[in-house]
Design a protein around this motif. Structure first.
Motif, mmCIF file in Angstrom:
data_model
loop_
_atom_site.group_PDB
_atom_site.id
_atom_site.type_symbol
_atom_site.label_atom_id
_atom_site.label_comp_id
_atom_site.label_asym_id
_atom_site.label_seq_id
_atom_site.Cartn_x
_atom_site.Cartn_y
_atom_site.Cartn_z
ATOM 1 N N VAL A 397 5.637 5.619 66.696
ATOM 2 C CA VAL A 397 4.807 6.707 66.173
ATOM 3 C C VAL A 397 3.336 6.373 66.334
ATOM 4 C CG1 VAL A 397 4.687 5.750 63.825
ATOM 5 C CG2 VAL A 397 4.365 8.191 64.157
ATOM 6 N N GLY A 398 2.518 7.395 66.322
ATOM 7 C CA GLY A 398 1.076 7.185 66.237
ATOM 8 C C GLY A 398 0.318 7.556 67.478
ATOM 9 N N GLU A 399 0.959 7.350 68.595
ATOM 10 C CA GLU A 399 0.333 7.654 69.872
ATOM 11 C C GLU A 399 1.447 8.049 70.816
ATOM 12 O OE1 GLU A 399 -2.115 4.377 71.665
ATOM 13 O OE2 GLU A 399 -1.098 3.390 70.018
ATOM 14 N N VAL A 421 13.641 6.632 69.423
ATOM 15 C CA VAL A 421 13.226 7.819 68.689
ATOM 16 C C VAL A 421 11.697 7.850 68.629
ATOM 17 C CG1 VAL A 421 13.417 9.011 66.466
ATOM 18 C CG2 VAL A 421 15.387 7.778 67.380
ATOM 19 N N ASP A 422 11.102 8.604 69.540
ATOM 20 C CA ASP A 422 9.643 8.764 69.543
ATOM 21 C C ASP A 422 9.319 9.870 68.550
ATOM 22 O OD1 ASP A 422 6.978 9.282 70.013
ATOM 23 O OD2 ASP A 422 7.229 9.846 72.113
ATOM 24 N N THR A 423 8.657 9.515 67.450
ATOM 25 C CA THR A 423 8.422 10.489 66.388
ATOM 26 C C THR A 423 6.981 10.966 66.417
ATOM 27 O OG1 THR A 423 7.755 8.817 64.765
ATOM 28 C CG2 THR A 423 10.098 9.304 64.921
ATOM 29 N N PHE A 424 6.807 12.254 66.557
ATOM 30 C CA PHE A 424 5.467 12.822 66.468
ATOM 31 C C PHE A 424 5.278 13.401 65.073
ATOM 32 C CE2 PHE A 424 2.940 16.631 66.199
ATOM 33 C CZ PHE A 424 1.703 16.164 66.604
ATOM 34 N N PHE A 425 4.244 12.962 64.397
ATOM 35 C CA PHE A 425 3.849 13.622 63.148
ATOM 36 C C PHE A 425 2.441 13.228 62.778
ATOM 37 C CE2 PHE A 425 4.299 10.773 59.305
ATOM 38 C CZ PHE A 425 4.748 9.616 59.916
ATOM 39 N N GLN A 426 1.966 13.705 61.639
ATOM 40 C CA GLN A 426 0.584 13.492 61.218
ATOM 41 C C GLN A 426 0.524 13.290 59.706
ATOM 42 O OE1 GLN A 426 -0.582 17.513 62.537
ATOM 43 N NE2 GLN A 426 -1.982 16.453 63.903
ATOM 44 N N THR A 427 -0.604 12.774 59.250
ATOM 45 C CA THR A 427 -0.828 12.659 57.807
ATOM 46 C C THR A 427 -0.533 14.009 57.141
ATOM 47 O OG1 THR A 427 -2.569 11.070 58.267
ATOM 48 C CG2 THR A 427 -2.562 12.040 56.072
ATOM 49 N N GLU A 428 -0.989 15.066 57.763
ATOM 50 C CA GLU A 428 -0.902 16.396 57.159
ATOM 51 C C GLU A 428 0.514 16.965 57.163
ATOM 52 O OE1 GLU A 428 -2.854 15.384 59.559
ATOM 53 O OE2 GLU A 428 -4.935 15.976 59.217
ATOM 54 N N THR A 429 1.370 16.478 58.047
ATOM 55 C CA THR A 429 2.717 17.065 58.107
ATOM 56 C C THR A 429 3.680 16.351 57.165
ATOM 57 O OG1 THR A 429 3.558 15.678 59.908
ATOM 58 C CG2 THR A 429 2.381 17.697 60.546
ATOM 59 N N GLY A 512 -4.103 20.038 66.125
ATOM 60 C CA GLY A 512 -5.213 19.296 66.733
ATOM 61 C C GLY A 512 -4.788 18.504 67.953
ATOM 62 N N ASP A 513 -3.560 18.710 68.379
ATOM 63 C CA ASP A 513 -3.066 18.045 69.581
ATOM 64 C C ASP A 513 -2.740 19.074 70.642
ATOM 65 O OD1 ASP A 513 -2.656 15.083 69.145
ATOM 66 O OD2 ASP A 513 -1.707 15.909 67.348
ATOM 67 N N GLY A 514 -2.892 18.633 71.896
ATOM 68 C CA GLY A 514 -2.414 19.445 73.000
ATOM 69 C C GLY A 514 -0.975 19.066 73.285
ATOM 70 N N ARG A 525 5.879 17.371 75.203
ATOM 71 C CA ARG A 525 5.139 16.152 75.504
ATOM 72 C C ARG A 525 3.745 16.340 74.914
ATOM 73 N NH1 ARG A 525 2.449 14.774 79.710
ATOM 74 N NH2 ARG A 525 3.231 16.544 80.884
ATOM 75 N N ILE A 526 3.320 15.399 74.094
ATOM 76 C CA ILE A 526 2.004 15.495 73.465
ATOM 77 C C ILE A 526 0.990 14.990 74.481
ATOM 78 C CG2 ILE A 526 0.609 14.797 71.455
ATOM 79 C CD1 ILE A 526 3.255 16.304 70.748
ATOM 80 N N THR A 527 -0.002 15.807 74.785
ATOM 81 C CA THR A 527 -0.950 15.402 75.826
ATOM 82 C C THR A 527 -2.209 14.778 75.242
ATOM 83 O OG1 THR A 527 -1.677 17.697 75.859
ATOM 84 C CG2 THR A 527 -0.150 17.010 77.586
ATOM 85 N N GLY A 528 -2.241 14.588 73.956
ATOM 86 C CA GLY A 528 -3.399 13.935 73.334
ATOM 87 C C GLY A 528 -4.161 14.911 72.459
ATOM 88 N N ARG A 529 -5.058 14.390 71.675
ATOM 89 C CA ARG A 529 -5.879 15.243 70.821
ATOM 90 C C ARG A 529 -6.591 16.271 71.690
ATOM 91 N NH1 ARG A 529 -4.791 15.216 65.595
ATOM 92 N NH2 ARG A 529 -6.809 16.192 65.354
ATOM 93 N N ILE A 530 -6.806 17.437 71.121
ATOM 94 C CA ILE A 530 -7.407 18.462 71.986
ATOM 95 C C ILE A 530 -8.824 18.100 72.384
ATOM 96 C CG2 ILE A 530 -5.974 20.511 71.741
ATOM 97 C CD1 ILE A 530 -7.244 21.190 69.237
HETATM 98 C C1 6R9 Z 1 1.838 9.500 61.970
HETATM 99 C C2 6R9 Z 1 0.408 9.349 62.323
HETATM 100 C C3 6R9 Z 1 -1.741 11.758 63.796
HETATM 101 C C4 6R9 Z 1 -2.076 11.856 65.273
HETATM 102 C C5 6R9 Z 1 -1.454 13.061 65.910
HETATM 103 C C6 6R9 Z 1 -1.355 12.602 67.354
HETATM 104 C C7 6R9 Z 1 -1.016 11.138 67.231
HETATM 105 C C8 6R9 Z 1 1.236 10.570 66.246
HETATM 106 C C9 6R9 Z 1 2.505 10.634 67.985
HETATM 107 C C10 6R9 Z 1 1.199 10.986 68.378
HETATM 108 C C11 6R9 Z 1 1.910 11.313 70.524
HETATM 109 C C12 6R9 Z 1 3.525 10.608 68.992
HETATM 110 N N1 6R9 Z 1 0.436 10.917 67.263
HETATM 111 N N2 6R9 Z 1 2.481 10.383 66.670
HETATM 112 N N3 6R9 Z 1 0.902 11.318 69.634
HETATM 113 N N4 6R9 Z 1 3.173 10.965 70.245
HETATM 114 N N5 6R9 Z 1 4.783 10.245 68.731
HETATM 115 O O1 6R9 Z 1 0.049 8.603 63.205
HETATM 116 O O2 6R9 Z 1 -0.457 10.108 61.572
HETATM 117 O O3 6R9 Z 1 -2.662 8.867 61.526
HETATM 118 O O4 6R9 Z 1 -2.454 11.315 60.859
HETATM 119 O O5 6R9 Z 1 -2.288 10.564 63.253
HETATM 120 O O6 6R9 Z 1 -1.528 10.731 65.959
HETATM 121 O O7 6R9 Z 1 -2.585 12.725 67.979
HETATM 122 O O8 6R9 Z 1 -2.257 14.196 65.738
HETATM 123 P P1 6R9 Z 1 -2.018 10.198 61.742
#
Ligand code: 6R9
Length: 662
Positions: A397-399, A421-429, A512-514, A525-530
């Protein structure tokens, strides 16, 4: 291309990785996953209501599911009442979980303490009683500034037990950051330690709290509780500062929980300030807790026999959800590590997995890249030198994780038998948003695949219109979900403007992500912060896409970060910061590798994406949470003087090495 051939190519890319000892209780296959997604789409309130009844223990049942009347300030289950610590602890007492290990805590010097659910419960009650004795009440904010360890988990749950709102601040943050958070939240108490032990040194922590308070305006802090990690003395102010030995150890081991409304704030967590003032993200009790528990079941198929290890610090959302609330609500056994996993060296990670027979390893791509680099140096750092056969699931997670690192982790650590398991999420979710169901969702290296049931994730253009598969856009969540942040602390307007912008119609949550959905699979596929999307000669390029291509030159490259640099002819030019695996290269070799890197990008994406500037260095600048500081790299690439806050930078001197351009 014929359909058959297209199908064949598609199947070639998909990895079916069965999960060993799968419980199959929720998802047997993709059909059951799709059925649950449909249930959520058709009758979202029924869906969430069913889950909230099944998975949480309520003191008072709810009759409303979702209140949209003040959207985007949604309320969930709001006439229900419960307590989060009861759901993490009390509910396991009297079950087979009571004497099971909740936490194996390993200190930097390798000492292991194993805490059962019963003991954890008693420690939480004692600390909760101590807070009460100091006058802390429901709704008060308590700031937690502790090193990574079981005590941090206890502190969070003790707050939850009495309805106090915890504000965890990562112990690597400075006194200035701490001061800002103390003032913003008006915290009445601080829980800290005399010192933290990191990388072979004792760093004072309590003194940092004193420095923060000395900056002024913190009269509301009436109590500082000091956990004595070592025998080292600490500065004390009588009447305000107390040691655990004085105030906590003598307390009764029972403390009646305070029943709170489902919408009572559970915590405030500040996001790592990528832009401006940090945002105090507010999460409430029931919705957040429900998702913490459900995602442990769905994303990790967590079972009584599992040993879960999430390397995140409790100072981040991953630590909140996947160290404290998720594993405990699910009754899991987990490993918590003091200090950093790479200290004293990379072998600590493999030894820890081996020692505790870890089944589920959840970490960050940045750690994976460091492990790859270390493994290439010496056998003792290579995962192959250890018995990792207990593992059944890998996760990050995280990137975005590039396909090369994904494959390395999958093959060298999981031996091709542990779903990734590649997990995408955010503080806000609050918890996972897009993630494969292990053993069920066919995997594609570098893709977080599909949203979890109930998560209405869509990719839209700048006007909020859906984008077709294959075409990138903004990642939004189109329907409310229980674990979503409720607001920013004392700043409703900023919440609305940041996450529900008018340009998108005011109802879509903007992550806030593309992102882009694969044309064949529909995988995300997360392409990075917008703000990281580049526009080179009118072509949109994701920085992560270029990074991924550069990383594929894996015999040479350890880590890369790509940023945009204004360019008179192409609008923006690609600038790559590259860390090589070997540090003893000369000018000639650097030039040759730079050429190979450009060829690699031209081959993998397009000649348009070739980095115009390549800079080699020994390490990328990172925040203490391990995120590459792209804004810093951007201004460095533009030759700007140090105009931004580098207080969160792990090692401020790393930039100096990148001055030569190839
Ligand atoms: C959980 C966490 C959130 C931002 C998010 C995105 C990036 C997190 C990712 C990912 C690609 C993943 N991000 N998980 N990008 N693939 N699996 O990190 O929370 O610190 O709030 O960051 O991290 O850009 O918008 P937070």
């Amino acid at each position: 291309m014929s359909n058959e051939r297209a199908q064949g190519l598609l199947l070639d890319r998909l990895i079916n990785s069965p999960l060993q000892h799968a419980s199959q209780s929720v998802f047997k296959d993709m059909t059951s996953y799709e059925a649950l997604c449909k249930e959520a789409q058709k009758e979202p309130e029924l869906f969430w209501s069913r889950l909230a009844q099944e998975h949480l223990q309520w003191d008072h049942p709810f009759s409303h599911v979702l209140d949209k009347s003040h959207a985007p300030f949604y309320r969930w289950f709001d006439d229900g009442a419960l307590n989060a610590s009861v759901n993490c602890l009390d509910r396991h007492l009297g079950t087979e979980c009571e004497h099971k290990v909740a936490i194996h805590f390993e200190t930097v010097d390798g000492k292991v303490t194993s805490v059962t659910y019963r003991t954890l419960y008693e420690r939480v009650c004692q600390l909760a009683n101590a807070l009460k004795e100091r006058g802390v009440e429901k709704g008060d904010r308590v700031l937690i500034y502790l090193p990574m360890g079981d005590e941090g988990v206890v502190a969070m749950l003790a707050c939850a037990r009495i309805g106090a709102i915890h504000v965890v601040v990562f112990a690597g943050f400075s006194a200035i950051a701490l001061h800002e958070r103390l003032q913003d939240t008006g915290a009445v108490a601080v829980i800290t330690a005399n010192v933290q032990c990191r990388s072979g040194r004792e760093l004072p922590l309590k003194a940092g709290v004193d420095d923060a308070i000395a900056l002024g305006g913190c009269e509301h802090v009436g109590t500082i509780l000091v956990y004595e990690r070592t025998a080292t003395a600490w500065p004390r102010q009588e009447g305000r500062d107390f040691s655990y030995a004085e105030l906590v150890s003598q307390q009764p081991t029972e403390c009646a929980p305070v029943s709170v409304s489902a919408e009572h704030p559970l915590f405030i967590l500040y996001t790592s300030g990528s832009t401006g003032k940090p945002k105090g993200v507010v999460h409430t009790t029931a919705g957040y807790l429900l998702w913490a528990k459900l995602t442990m079941l769905w994303s990790y198929d967590i079972q009584p026999s599992d040993v879960f290890w999430c390397t995140a610090d409790i100072g981040w959302i991953t630590g909140h959800t996947y160290v404290t609330y998720g594993p405990l609500a699910a009754g899991a056994t987990q490993v918590i590590m003091e200090g950093v996993p790479l200290y004293p060296d990379a072998s600590r990670v493999w030894k820890t997995i081996q020692r505790h027979a870890v089944t589920t390893f959840y970490t960050a791509p940045t750690l994976i890249r460091a492990l790859i680099k270390a493994a290439a140096q010496e056998d003792v750092y290579a995962p192959e030198s250890y018995d990792l056969s207990s593992l059944r699931l890998l996760s990050s997670v995280g990137e975005p994780i590039d396909a090369t690192a994904w494959r390395w982790f999958y093959e060298h650590v999981g031996h091709g038998r542990c779903p990734y398991v590649d997990t995408f999420f955010q503080t806000e979710t609050g918890g996972h948003v897009i993630t494969p169901i292990p053993g069920v969702t066919p995997l594609v290296p570098g893709s977080c695949t599909l949203p979890l049931p109930g998560m209405d994730v869509v990719i839209v253009d700048e006007a909020g219109e859906p984008r077709p598969w294959g075409q990138g856009g903004l990642l939004v969540i189109a329907s409310p979900w229980p674990a979503m942040a409720r607001t920013l602390w004392r700043d409703d307007e900023r919440y609305r403007q940041s996450y529900f912008p008018e340009e998108l119609g005011g109802t879509l949550y903007l992550a806030g992500d593309g992102a882009v959905r694969d044309e064949d699979t529909g995988y995300f596929r997360i392409t990075g912060r917008i703000d990281d999307v580049l526009n080179v000669s009118g072509h949109r390029l994701g920085t992560t896409e270029i990074e991924s291509a550069l990383s594929r030159l894996d015999h040479a490259v350890a880590e890369v970060a790509v940023v945009g640099q204004p360019d008179p002819s192409t609008g923006e030019a690609v600038c790559a910061f590259v860390v090589l695996k070997k540090s003893d290269y000369g000018e000639e070799v650097a030039r040759q590798i730079a050429q190979e890197l450009r060829q690699q990008v031209a081959r993998d994406i397009s000649p348009i994406a070739k980095p115009k500037f390549i800079r080699f260095g020994s390490n990328l600048p990172k925040t203490r949470s391990g995120k590459v500081m792209r804004r810093l790299l951007r201004s460095f690439a533009q030759g700007e003087k140090e105009a931004q806050d580098i207080s969160t930078l792990e090692d401020p001197s790393v930039l100096d090495h990148f001055s030569v351009i190839y």
